[in-house]
Design a protein around this motif. Structure first.
Motif, PDB file in Angstrom:
ATOM      1  N   PRO A  80      -9.931   8.516  -0.870  1.00 44.47           N
ATOM      2  CA  PRO A  80     -11.001   7.721  -0.227  1.00 44.47           C
ATOM      3  C   PRO A  80     -10.461   6.474   0.488  1.00 44.47           C
ATOM      4  O   PRO A  80     -10.993   6.082   1.527  1.00 44.47           O
ATOM      5  CB  PRO A  80     -11.901   7.309  -1.389  1.00 44.47           C
ATOM      6  CG  PRO A  80     -11.641   8.315  -2.444  1.00 44.47           C
ATOM      7  CD  PRO A  80     -10.209   8.713  -2.281  1.00 44.47           C
ATOM      8  N   PHE A  81      -9.430   5.857  -0.047  1.00 44.32           N
ATOM      9  CA  PHE A  81      -8.859   4.680   0.601  1.00 44.32           C
ATOM     10  C   PHE A  81      -8.137   5.046   1.897  1.00 44.32           C
ATOM     11  O   PHE A  81      -8.231   4.324   2.883  1.00 44.32           O
ATOM     12  CB  PHE A  81      -7.902   3.957  -0.348  1.00 44.32           C
ATOM     13  CG  PHE A  81      -8.570   3.477  -1.592  1.00 44.32           C
ATOM     14  CD1 PHE A  81      -9.470   2.430  -1.546  1.00 44.32           C
ATOM     15  CD2 PHE A  81      -8.309   4.073  -2.806  1.00 44.32           C
ATOM     16  CE1 PHE A  81     -10.097   1.969  -2.677  1.00 44.32           C
ATOM     17  CE2 PHE A  81      -8.924   3.629  -3.952  1.00 44.32           C
ATOM     18  CZ  PHE A  81      -9.827   2.569  -3.891  1.00 44.32           C
ATOM     19  N   VAL A  82      -7.445   6.159   1.900  1.00 39.09           N
ATOM     20  CA  VAL A  82      -6.765   6.608   3.106  1.00 39.09           C
ATOM     21  C   VAL A  82      -7.791   6.967   4.179  1.00 39.09           C
ATOM     22  O   VAL A  82      -7.634   6.611   5.345  1.00 39.09           O
ATOM     23  CB  VAL A  82      -5.839   7.803   2.800  1.00 39.09           C
ATOM     24  CG1 VAL A  82      -5.263   8.389   4.062  1.00 39.09           C
ATOM     25  CG2 VAL A  82      -4.742   7.387   1.842  1.00 39.09           C
ATOM     26  N   TYR A  83      -8.873   7.630   3.789  1.00 34.71           N
ATOM     27  CA  TYR A  83      -9.914   7.979   4.751  1.00 34.71           C
ATOM     28  C   TYR A  83     -10.596   6.732   5.300  1.00 34.71           C
ATOM     29  O   TYR A  83     -10.970   6.687   6.465  1.00 34.71           O
ATOM     30  CB  TYR A  83     -10.956   8.908   4.116  1.00 34.71           C
ATOM     31  CG  TYR A  83     -10.418  10.262   3.748  1.00 34.71           C
ATOM     32  CD1 TYR A  83      -9.456  10.888   4.541  1.00 34.71           C
ATOM     33  CD2 TYR A  83     -10.846  10.925   2.612  1.00 34.71           C
ATOM     34  CE1 TYR A  83      -8.963  12.130   4.215  1.00 34.71           C
ATOM     35  CE2 TYR A  83     -10.351  12.156   2.266  1.00 34.71           C
ATOM     36  CZ  TYR A  83      -9.421  12.763   3.071  1.00 34.71           C
ATOM     37  OH  TYR A  83      -8.934  13.984   2.740  1.00 34.71           O
TER      38      TYR A  83
ATOM     39  N   PHE B 153       0.816  -1.211   0.000  1.00 30.58           N
ATOM     40  CA  PHE B 153       0.000   0.000   0.000  1.00 30.58           C
ATOM     41  C   PHE B 153       0.850   1.263   0.000  1.00 30.58           C
ATOM     42  O   PHE B 153       0.514   2.239  -0.676  1.00 30.58           O
ATOM     43  CB  PHE B 153      -0.948   0.020   1.199  1.00 30.58           C
ATOM     44  CG  PHE B 153      -2.223  -0.713   0.962  1.00 30.58           C
ATOM     45  CD1 PHE B 153      -3.103  -0.315  -0.030  1.00 30.58           C
ATOM     46  CD2 PHE B 153      -2.542  -1.808   1.721  1.00 30.58           C
ATOM     47  CE1 PHE B 153      -4.275  -0.993  -0.255  1.00 30.58           C
ATOM     48  CE2 PHE B 153      -3.716  -2.502   1.514  1.00 30.58           C
ATOM     49  CZ  PHE B 153      -4.586  -2.093   0.514  1.00 30.58           C
ATOM     50  N   SER B 154       1.936   1.269   0.726  1.00 32.06           N
ATOM     51  CA  SER B 154       2.783   2.469   0.753  1.00 32.06           C
ATOM     52  C   SER B 154       3.457   2.703  -0.588  1.00 32.06           C
ATOM     53  O   SER B 154       3.574   3.836  -1.038  1.00 32.06           O
ATOM     54  CB  SER B 154       3.807   2.367   1.870  1.00 32.06           C
ATOM     55  OG  SER B 154       4.664   1.266   1.647  1.00 32.06           O
TER      56      SER B 154
ATOM     57  N   LEU C 165       3.803   5.950  -5.452  1.00 30.25           N
ATOM     58  CA  LEU C 165       3.911   5.966  -6.906  1.00 30.25           C
ATOM     59  C   LEU C 165       2.738   6.672  -7.576  1.00 30.25           C
ATOM     60  O   LEU C 165       2.910   7.284  -8.632  1.00 30.25           O
ATOM     61  CB  LEU C 165       4.029   4.538  -7.445  1.00 30.25           C
ATOM     62  CG  LEU C 165       5.336   3.824  -7.119  1.00 30.25           C
ATOM     63  CD1 LEU C 165       5.321   2.411  -7.687  1.00 30.25           C
ATOM     64  CD2 LEU C 165       6.534   4.588  -7.647  1.00 30.25           C
ATOM     65  N   SER C 166       1.556   6.575  -7.000  1.00 26.08           N
ATOM     66  CA  SER C 166       0.406   7.231  -7.634  1.00 26.08           C
ATOM     67  C   SER C 166       0.495   8.744  -7.470  1.00 26.08           C
ATOM     68  O   SER C 166       0.362   9.485  -8.438  1.00 26.08           O
ATOM     69  CB  SER C 166      -0.901   6.699  -7.077  1.00 26.08           C
ATOM     70  OG  SER C 166      -1.051   7.087  -5.737  1.00 26.08           O
ATOM     71  N   GLY C 167       0.683   9.207  -6.250  1.00 25.15           N
ATOM     72  CA  GLY C 167       0.923  10.620  -5.987  1.00 25.15           C
ATOM     73  C   GLY C 167      -0.198  11.558  -6.373  1.00 25.15           C
ATOM     74  O   GLY C 167       0.025  12.739  -6.579  1.00 25.15           O
ATOM     75  N   ASN C 168      -1.406  11.082  -6.480  1.00 29.06           N
ATOM     76  CA  ASN C 168      -2.508  11.991  -6.807  1.00 29.06           C
ATOM     77  C   ASN C 168      -3.652  11.793  -5.828  1.00 29.06           C
ATOM     78  O   ASN C 168      -3.559  11.023  -4.891  1.00 29.06           O
ATOM     79  CB  ASN C 168      -2.975  11.782  -8.254  1.00 29.06           C
ATOM     80  CG  ASN C 168      -3.307  10.335  -8.537  1.00 29.06           C
ATOM     81  OD1 ASN C 168      -3.573   9.570  -7.633  1.00 29.06           O
ATOM     82  ND2 ASN C 168      -3.296   9.977  -9.800  1.00 29.06           N
TER      83      ASN C 168
END
Length: 51
Positions: free
Chosen positions: A45-48, A31-32, A37-40
């Motif tokens: 929503p997944f972090v929340y 996940f990290s 890598l995505s950085g956007n």
């Protein structure tokens, strides 16, 4: 405080804990890496949901 740290350290390196810690740490690592890598903002929503 030192005793607690030493006890946790001993647990992390015991054979019983490796069964549980290795998959958990692999999931966190995956996940990290995806998160960095995505950085956007699409990961918001997944972090929340996690926290």
């Amino acid at each position: 405080m030192k005793e607690i740290f030493l006890e946790l350290l001993g647990f992390f390196f015991s054979k019983k804990s490796r069964i549980f810690l290795i998959p958990f740490l692999l999931v966190l690592l995956i996940f990290s890496v995806f998160f960095v890598l995505s950085g956007n903002a699409t990961w918001a929503p997944f972090v929340y949901a996690i926290f």
